[in-house]
Design a protein around this motif. Structure first.
Motif, short mmCIF file in Angstrom:
data_model
loop_
_atom_site.label_atom_id
_atom_site.label_comp_id
_atom_site.label_asym_id
_atom_site.label_seq_id
_atom_site.Cartn_x
_atom_site.Cartn_y
_atom_site.Cartn_z
N LEU A 222 0.83 -1.20 0.00
CA LEU A 222 0.00 0.00 0.00
C LEU A 222 0.87 1.26 0.00
O LEU A 222 0.63 2.19 -0.78
CB LEU A 222 -0.93 -0.01 1.20
N VAL A 223 1.88 1.28 0.85
CA VAL A 223 2.76 2.44 0.91
C VAL A 223 3.54 2.57 -0.40
O VAL A 223 3.76 3.68 -0.90
CB VAL A 223 3.70 2.35 2.12
N TRP A 224 3.97 1.43 -0.95
CA TRP A 224 4.65 1.44 -2.26
C TRP A 224 3.75 2.09 -3.31
O TRP A 224 4.21 2.88 -4.14
CB TRP A 224 4.99 0.02 -2.68
N ALA A 225 2.46 1.79 -3.27
CA ALA A 225 1.53 2.34 -4.26
C ALA A 225 1.44 3.85 -4.14
O ALA A 225 1.46 4.57 -5.15
CB ALA A 225 0.15 1.71 -4.08
N PHE A 226 1.34 4.36 -2.91
CA PHE A 226 1.26 5.81 -2.72
C PHE A 226 2.54 6.48 -3.22
O PHE A 226 2.49 7.53 -3.88
CB PHE A 226 1.02 6.14 -1.25
N ALA A 227 3.70 5.88 -2.92
CA ALA A 227 4.96 6.48 -3.36
C ALA A 227 5.10 6.44 -4.87
O ALA A 227 5.52 7.41 -5.50
CB ALA A 227 6.14 5.75 -2.71
N THR A 228 4.73 5.33 -5.48
CA THR A 228 4.85 5.19 -6.93
C THR A 228 3.89 6.13 -7.65
O THR A 228 4.24 6.71 -8.69
CB THR A 228 4.57 3.72 -7.34
N ALA A 229 2.69 6.30 -7.08
CA ALA A 229 1.71 7.20 -7.70
C ALA A 229 2.01 8.66 -7.39
O ALA A 229 1.42 9.55 -8.01
CB ALA A 229 0.31 6.85 -7.21
N GLY A 230 2.91 8.90 -6.45
CA GLY A 230 3.26 10.28 -6.11
C GLY A 230 2.18 10.99 -5.35
O GLY A 230 1.94 12.19 -5.56
N VAL A 231 1.50 10.26 -4.46
CA VAL A 231 0.39 10.85 -3.70
C VAL A 231 0.73 10.84 -2.21
O VAL A 231 1.12 9.80 -1.67
CB VAL A 231 -0.92 10.06 -3.93
N ALA A 232 0.60 11.98 -1.57
CA ALA A 232 0.88 12.08 -0.15
C ALA A 232 -0.36 11.78 0.68
O ALA A 232 -1.47 12.16 0.32
CB ALA A 232 1.38 13.49 0.19
N HIS A 233 -0.14 11.05 1.78
CA HIS A 233 -1.18 10.87 2.80
C HIS A 233 -0.41 10.73 4.11
O HIS A 233 -0.18 9.62 4.60
CB HIS A 233 -2.01 9.62 2.52
N PRO A 234 0.00 11.86 4.69
CA PRO A 234 0.90 11.83 5.85
C PRO A 234 0.44 10.95 7.00
O PRO A 234 1.26 10.23 7.59
CB PRO A 234 0.97 13.31 6.26
N LEU A 235 -0.84 10.99 7.33
CA LEU A 235 -1.32 10.19 8.46
C LEU A 235 -1.15 8.70 8.18
O LEU A 235 -0.74 7.93 9.07
CB LEU A 235 -2.78 10.52 8.76
N LEU A 236 -1.47 8.27 6.96
CA LEU A 236 -1.32 6.86 6.60
C LEU A 236 0.14 6.46 6.63
O LEU A 236 0.50 5.39 7.16
CB LEU A 236 -1.90 6.60 5.21
N ILE A 237 1.02 7.29 6.10
CA ILE A 237 2.43 6.95 6.03
C ILE A 237 3.03 6.86 7.42
O ILE A 237 3.81 5.95 7.73
CB ILE A 237 3.18 7.99 5.17
N GLU A 238 2.65 7.80 8.30
CA GLU A 238 3.14 7.75 9.67
C GLU A 238 2.65 6.48 10.38
O GLU A 238 3.40 5.84 11.11
CB GLU A 238 2.67 8.99 10.43
N ALA A 239 1.39 6.13 10.15
CA ALA A 239 0.85 4.92 10.78
C ALA A 239 1.53 3.68 10.24
O ALA A 239 1.80 2.73 10.98
CB ALA A 239 -0.66 4.85 10.54
#
Length: 290
Positions: A222-239
């Motif tokens: 899931l985190v790989w997908a956000f990074a690859t798509a270039g989309v930030a979601h700080p709360l999700l990434i911190e969790a």
């Protein structure tokens, strides 16, 4: 079929039935009976290579006699069993492509999932399914939406119009998806290259309170997908980072590598993909479930 549905282990019975079907496969004029047999063996996870080979030979001769549901279930069963059957997949595809309007949404999802899982390339079929499915997505179950997106991305046939339709339909259906399906949806959109920031925002919001129930590979994907798509979601990434620290021994080496790459990329880019983060890592291919 009854034993597989009831999840009752009976290897001796399965072996005897397989031998009987192999010896009499030419007598099966009702293709649905053969489809039910391979569905049962795939569902039960019982290995029967001679059975699969015999039924494949019969079904590829009579693919046009299969119902749309039968075509989809056959593709699912052979892919689930790991049986190589390229001629059967070709016959199923050829018969299905002219009848897609008769398929139920679940059948469309199972068909492309089977072909993608088997690695069988049928670009014309995928293009036809995309055209058929994009106007019917409201009729798909949540799992079917996830499996369809995953299949098209896995097959390298990420039809832009289909993914745009998915991006419009999926956000209001995310509560129907399991943790694996949420991760697979993110993986599919990131792999497709189709921009869908609103979908990723909704995906992050849905996954965040459920992250503790995600398997380590699902967190990494899931985190790989956000990074690859270039989309930030700080709360999700911190969790996700906290989950990684809490469950570090449970992560595979590849999962840790992907997670570290994704976290570093998102931090370096302020949420922005592979541009400043260098070459993208490859996410573990968590196979979709049907």
């Amino acid at each position: 079929w009854a034993y597989a549905t009831a999840a009752l282990p009976s290897p001796e019975l399965f072996d005897e039935v397989a031998a009987a079907v192999v010896s009499r496969v030419g007598e099966f004029n009702n293709t649905q009976g053969l489809v039910n047999v391979v569905w049962a063996y795939a569902t039960a996870g019982h290995e029967a290579p001679l059975l699969y080979a015999a039924v494949a030979s019969r079904l590829q001769q009579r693919a046009d006699a299969c119902s749309p549901q039968g075509l989809a279930i056959a593709a699912w069963a052979y892919a689930s069993s790991g049986t190589e059957a390229p001629q059967l997949y070709a016959a199923l595809s050829s018969s299905a492509v002219v009848r897609l309007h008769h398929f139920q949404p679940q059948g469309l999802a199972n068909l492309v999932w089977g072909l993608a899982t088997a690695g069988h390339e049928e670009p014309a079929l995928f293009a036809a399914v995309a055209a058929e499915a994009k106007g019917r997505l409201h009729g798909f179950q949540g799992q079917g939406l996830a499996n369809t997106a995953w299949a098209f991305a896995k097959a390298g046939c990420a039809d832009e119009a289909l993914f745009e339709a998915l991006a419009a339909e999926v956000p209001r259906r995310l509560d129907e998806l399991s943790s694996q399906e949420l991760a697979n949806m993110g993986w599919a959109f990131a792999t497709s290259g189709v921009s869908a920031p609103e979908l990723f925002a909704a995906l992050g919001d849905t996954a965040l309170p459920r992250l503790a129930s995600f398997k380590p590979q699902e967190v990494a994907n899931l985190v790989w997908a956000f990074a690859t798509a270039g989309v930030a979601h700080p709360l999700l990434i911190e969790a996700a980072a906290r989950e990684a620290v809490r469950r570090m021994p449970e992560f595979s080496q590849q999962g840790l590598a992907n997670l570290a790459w994704a976290l570093a990329t998102l931090k370096a880019d302020g949420g922005g993909g592979t541009g400043a983060g260098g070459a993208a890592a490859t996410a573990g291919d968590a196979n979709a479930k049907v």
